[in-house]
Design an enzyme around this catalytic site. Sequence first.
Site, PDB file in Angstrom:
ATOM      1  N   ASP A   1       4.171  -2.949   0.660  1.00 44.12           N
ATOM      2  CA  ASP A   1       3.291  -3.239  -0.595  1.00 44.12           C
ATOM      3  C   ASP A   1       2.007  -4.111  -0.233  1.00 44.12           C
ATOM      4  O   ASP A   1       2.611  -5.272   0.655  1.00 44.12           O
ATOM      5  CB  ASP A   1       4.210  -3.680  -1.578  1.00 44.12           C
ATOM      6  N   GLN A   2       1.136  -4.361  -1.086  1.00 38.61           N
ATOM      7  CA  GLN A   2       0.234  -5.305  -0.484  1.00 38.61           C
ATOM      8  C   GLN A   2       0.676  -6.487  -0.825  1.00 38.61           C
ATOM      9  O   GLN A   2       0.276  -7.416   0.131  1.00 38.61           O
ATOM     10  CB  GLN A   2      -0.965  -5.036  -1.672  1.00 38.61           C
TER      11      GLN A   2
END
Length: 274
Positions: A125-126
């Site tokens: 995930d970012q």
Amino acid sequence: MKFTIPQNYDSKTLREIFQELTLPKKDLHLLNMSKEISINGEISKFTTKVYAGDAVYIPTPDEKSNYLPSYRYAQIYYEDDDIAVIMKPKGVKTHPNDLKESNTLMNHVIYTIDSDYVEPIHRLDQETVGLLIVAKNPIMKKILDKMLEENKIERIYKAHVHSLLPIKPQTIDMPIGKDKFHPNRRRISTTGQRAITHIIDSEMIEENVCELDLKLDTGRTHQIRVHLAEIGHPVIGDPLYGNSTLRQLKLNSHQIEFTHPLTQEHISVSLDDK
């Protein structure tokens, strides 16, 4: 690909070795037809038997990744001729959604690593910091993809959650699907994909804050975040599944372990290594 035959592959043919590594039939056929395979410097057939210590060269397809170079260096924690383990910083996407993007981890990797082909085996995930595996040729990509699918690559994450006491080891086996009311969220859904997260250890690191060691059997989008929120312990700093107003997600991909498919060496890489 160049490698030295380990003891585990002694007296097997190259074809048998790559069949064991579950290389797709199409790729096995192409290697079977290849005139570029060599053993100890001599042109050889894919069906040739090899022995421990033999030096092998296997040609790889001439494919190139399409990432634009970012002219920023990626932080490499492990690298050999075929595989790299990279540290993804917070706030950086794993790969671009549009080929014009040039500020994702893979844009940094294509600039840093001396290879025209670099592709991630999994994604983060970012907002998640941590380690990510990259394949440096198409054959290794297919081998590592299969290893990940068969849980032969161990990924240990660390997450901080609010808790009054340590959280007991447990397995969270709950399917995850898209949240039709929120385009960026996922939710527990009976019609979703199976998702398995293991809490393998925990310790209190300060008052009301517990650090969890987690192992994944699957890699669904936001899996750890959804699962921990579902059991009442959302990751600290998670505005999507918790009540945080800040994007300070206390979650990292801390350690990766696997047996190198070619050399059979045990590879263990941790954020603690640097």
